[in-house]
Write a protein that holds these residues in place. Structure first.
Motif, PDB file in Angstrom:
ATOM      1  N   ASP A   1       0.758  -1.176  -0.035  1.00  0.00           N
ATOM      2  CA  ASP A   1      -0.153  -0.012   0.178  1.00  0.00           C
ATOM      3  C   ASP A   1       0.795   1.369   0.089  1.00  0.00           C
ATOM      4  N   THR A   2       0.823   2.138  -1.075  1.00  0.00           N
ATOM      5  CA  THR A   2       1.504   3.218  -1.235  1.00  0.00           C
ATOM      6  C   THR A   2       0.903   4.301  -0.125  1.00  0.00           C
ATOM      7  N   GLY A   3      -0.011   4.491   0.361  1.00  0.00           N
ATOM      8  CA  GLY A   3      -0.648   5.419   0.826  1.00  0.00           C
ATOM      9  C   GLY A   3      -1.393   6.482   0.032  1.00  0.00           C
ATOM     10  N   HIS A   4      -1.300   6.288  -1.380  1.00  0.00           N
ATOM     11  CA  HIS A   4      -1.766   6.985  -2.381  1.00  0.00           C
ATOM     12  C   HIS A   4      -2.784   6.287  -3.224  1.00  0.00           C
ATOM     13  N   ASN A   5      -3.359   5.114  -2.729  1.00  0.00           N
ATOM     14  CA  ASN A   5      -4.326   4.396  -3.498  1.00  0.00           C
ATOM     15  C   ASN A   5      -5.605   4.688  -3.402  1.00  0.00           C
ATOM     16  N   PHE A   6      -6.217   4.706  -4.402  1.00  0.00           N
ATOM     17  CA  PHE A   6      -7.797   4.910  -4.369  1.00  0.00           C
ATOM     18  C   PHE A   6      -8.583   4.530  -3.299  1.00  0.00           C
ATOM     19  N   PRO A   7      -9.137   5.169  -2.437  1.00  0.00           N
ATOM     20  CA  PRO A   7     -10.030   4.539  -1.279  1.00  0.00           C
ATOM     21  C   PRO A   7     -11.092   3.414  -1.726  1.00  0.00           C
ATOM     22  N   GLU A   8     -11.555   3.705  -3.084  1.00  0.00           N
ATOM     23  CA  GLU A   8     -12.757   2.928  -3.504  1.00  0.00           C
ATOM     24  C   GLU A   8     -11.899   1.494  -3.573  1.00  0.00           C
ATOM     25  N   VAL A   9     -10.796   1.435  -4.345  1.00  0.00           N
ATOM     26  CA  VAL A   9     -10.224   0.231  -4.424  1.00  0.00           C
ATOM     27  C   VAL A   9      -9.707  -0.690  -3.265  1.00  0.00           C
ATOM     28  N   LEU A  10      -9.267   0.111  -2.323  1.00  0.00           N
ATOM     29  CA  LEU A  10      -9.199  -0.395  -0.950  1.00  0.00           C
ATOM     30  C   LEU A  10     -10.265  -1.203  -0.368  1.00  0.00           C
ATOM     31  N   ASP A  11     -11.319  -0.237  -0.287  1.00  0.00           N
ATOM     32  CA  ASP A  11     -12.511  -0.818   0.129  1.00  0.00           C
ATOM     33  C   ASP A  11     -12.919  -2.140  -0.550  1.00  0.00           C
ATOM     34  N   TYR A  12     -12.845  -2.248  -1.848  1.00  0.00           N
ATOM     35  CA  TYR A  12     -12.815  -3.345  -2.688  1.00  0.00           C
ATOM     36  C   TYR A  12     -12.067  -4.514  -2.365  1.00  0.00           C
ATOM     37  N   ARG A  13     -10.771  -4.296  -2.104  1.00  0.00           N
ATOM     38  CA  ARG A  13      -9.924  -5.270  -1.843  1.00  0.00           C
ATOM     39  C   ARG A  13     -10.213  -5.860  -0.573  1.00  0.00           C
ATOM     40  N   ASP A  14     -10.665  -5.077   0.510  1.00  0.00           N
ATOM     41  CA  ASP A  14     -10.837  -5.916   1.999  1.00  0.00           C
ATOM     42  C   ASP A  14     -12.108  -6.710   1.845  1.00  0.00           C
ATOM     43  N   ARG A  15     -13.301  -6.159   0.811  1.00  0.00           N
ATOM     44  CA  ARG A  15     -14.246  -6.839   0.848  1.00  0.00           C
ATOM     45  C   ARG A  15     -14.043  -8.203   0.146  1.00  0.00           C
ATOM     46  N   VAL A  16     -13.267  -8.241  -0.853  1.00  0.00           N
ATOM     47  CA  VAL A  16     -12.874  -9.426  -1.836  1.00  0.00           C
ATOM     48  C   VAL A  16     -12.352 -10.733  -0.728  1.00  0.00           C
ATOM     49  N   VAL A  17     -11.199 -10.236  -0.053  1.00  0.00           N
ATOM     50  CA  VAL A  17     -10.374 -10.755   0.797  1.00  0.00           C
ATOM     51  C   VAL A  17     -11.226 -11.475   1.943  1.00  0.00           C
ATOM     52  N   ALA A  18     -12.224 -10.750   2.527  1.00  0.00           N
ATOM     53  CA  ALA A  18     -13.120 -11.270   3.548  1.00  0.00           C
ATOM     54  C   ALA A  18     -13.958 -12.424   3.040  1.00  0.00           C
ATOM     55  N   GLU A  19     -14.472 -12.065   1.692  1.00  0.00           N
ATOM     56  CA  GLU A  19     -15.521 -12.913   1.163  1.00  0.00           C
ATOM     57  C   GLU A  19     -14.593 -14.352   0.836  1.00  0.00           C
ATOM     58  N   CYS A  20     -13.326 -14.265   0.572  1.00  0.00           N
ATOM     59  CA  CYS A  20     -12.884 -15.314   0.043  1.00  0.00           C
ATOM     60  C   CYS A  20     -11.944 -16.273   1.316  1.00  0.00           C
ATOM     61  N   GLY A  21     -12.105 -15.685   2.460  1.00  0.00           N
ATOM     62  CA  GLY A  21     -11.428 -16.188   3.607  1.00  0.00           C
ATOM     63  C   GLY A  21      -9.892 -16.470   3.506  1.00  0.00           C
ATOM     64  N   LEU A  22      -9.352 -15.548   2.857  1.00  0.00           N
ATOM     65  CA  LEU A  22      -7.959 -15.507   2.657  1.00  0.00           C
ATOM     66  C   LEU A  22      -6.993 -14.472   3.599  1.00  0.00           C
ATOM     67  N   LYS A  23      -5.809 -14.862   4.066  1.00  0.00           N
ATOM     68  CA  LYS A  23      -4.967 -14.016   4.904  1.00  0.00           C
ATOM     69  C   LYS A  23      -4.289 -13.060   3.775  1.00  0.00           C
ATOM     70  N   LEU A  24      -4.469 -11.595   4.152  1.00  0.00           N
ATOM     71  CA  LEU A  24      -3.906 -10.515   3.338  1.00  0.00           C
ATOM     72  C   LEU A  24      -2.654  -9.912   4.188  1.00  0.00           C
ATOM     73  N   HIS A  25      -1.549  -9.924   3.775  1.00  0.00           N
ATOM     74  CA  HIS A  25      -0.485  -9.215   4.403  1.00  0.00           C
ATOM     75  C   HIS A  25      -0.454  -7.673   3.799  1.00  0.00           C
ATOM     76  N   VAL A  26      -0.561  -6.591   4.354  1.00  0.00           N
ATOM     77  CA  VAL A  26      -0.677  -5.360   3.918  1.00  0.00           C
ATOM     78  C   VAL A  26       0.751  -4.624   4.407  1.00  0.00           C
ATOM     79  N   VAL A  27       1.692  -4.223   3.280  1.00  0.00           N
ATOM     80  CA  VAL A  27       2.819  -3.674   3.724  1.00  0.00           C
ATOM     81  C   VAL A  27       2.847  -2.132   3.407  1.00  0.00           C
ATOM     82  N   SER A  28       3.065  -1.365   4.242  1.00  0.00           N
ATOM     83  CA  SER A  28       2.738  -0.059   3.957  1.00  0.00           C
ATOM     84  C   SER A  28       3.934   1.006   3.621  1.00  0.00           C
ATOM     85  N   VAL A  29       4.053   1.668   2.595  1.00  0.00           N
ATOM     86  CA  VAL A  29       5.034   2.564   2.070  1.00  0.00           C
ATOM     87  C   VAL A  29       5.110   3.619   3.249  1.00  0.00           C
TER      88      VAL A  29
END
Length: 305
Positions: A69-97
């Protein structure tokens, strides 16, 4: 039935691409111990996740997800990302610039873009979690440096790419051997085009962030591209903000990802638009690839995707 033959058992070109990608995912599962898939919520990573789910259904994919995550990502895309990961039940590692900047390990660039700053956090995360295979969504049609790369791309202990160390991949035989400290970047979409991606999205009814479709948005003009205003540093005083009907062909850091004027509001309209286009998505909308003639290849040699 294939569109090119009357043989009812022949694969369509999309079926063939899907089959190849599924095979690559399964090869990695058989050869590597700790694979990870880079997942940003962009269309190519969404497509990769769909293919991974298909490859191992009904079991969950034997891999983790990671996003730098660069910190300059589109908020709409981050919301979508988190929703899809939750629906799939997978582990997401977020690395912050931003975390690296706060700790003084990275410094803001004069042009405001953070895309090149992803390399250090990405490679640190690969070493920290001991990932030995890292799936990326790069395609050969995007950019000439990516056209040089194999499906299995060996990276040394510093995560650097050396074109001279690439291995032949005749008859779809992939060599995943690597020394301790090395890892392999894997590109299951190498042979797909942007048009293939959209045709597959259309066929499979894959949901994407709304930014990929035409919508009214505030933008400003810089170096021939429509950029989104934001806390990353745009616009300048001489760059007036306008409201335009635009969509994004690729989605990344807001500071370097340009929109295109479009009236395509669904996948079928996007496909028709792309069929008439002569510009690649990165050539048309990515400011960071315009920094130099070899910008992408220079970043890849340093460990970028």
């Amino acid at each position: 039935m294939s569109e090119w033959t009357d043989d009812p058992y022949a694969l369509t070109h999309l079926d063939a691409l899907e089959s190849e990608a599924v095979y690559i995912f399964r090869e990695v599962a058989g050869e590597f111990e700790r694979p990870v898939l880079l997942f940003s919520g962009g269309k190519d990573s969404v497509l990769m996740l769909r293919l991974a789910l298909k490859a191992f259904a009904p079991a969950p994919p034997p891999l983790a997800l990671m996003h730098v995550d660069t910190g300059h990502n589109f908020p709409e895309v981050l919301d979508y990302r988190d929703r899809v990961v939750a629906e799939c039940g997978l582990k997401l590692h977020v690395v912050s610039v931003q975390d690296y900047i706060d700790r003084g390990l990275l410094h803001e660039r004069p042009d405001g873009t953070r895309n090149p700053l992803q390399t250090l956090p990405l490679n640190d995360a690969i070493r920290k979690h001991r990932f030995d295979a890292v799936f990326g969504g790069g395609r050969r049609d995007e950019e000439k440096a990516r056209a040089k790369e194999r499906v299995f791309s060996l990276r040394d202990e510093f995560s650097q790419w050396d074109p001279r160390r690439q291995r032949p991949e005749l008859w779809q035989l992939y060599n995943g051997r690597h020394a301790p400290g090395e890892h392999v970047r894997v590109f299951p979409l190498s042979n797909w085009t942007e048009l293939d991606v959209w045709q597959y999205i259309h066929r499979e009814h894959i949901e994407l962030p709304d930014l990929y479709y035409a919508h009214r948005r505030e933008v400003f003009r810089r170096d021939g591209m429509w950029l989104a205003p934001g806390g990353w540093g745009g616009p300048r005083a001489d760059e007036p903000v306008e409201t335009r009907v635009v969509r994004y062909r690729t989605i990344g850091d807001m500071s370097c990802t340009g929109a295109v004027e479009s009236d395509a509001t669904d996948p079928a309209a996007v496909i028709a638009e792309l069929a008439a286009s002569r510009l690649t998505e990165r050539g048309a909308t990515r400011f960071d690839d315009r920094l130099s003639e070899s910008a992408m290849e220079d970043r890849k040699r340093e460990g970028y995707f």
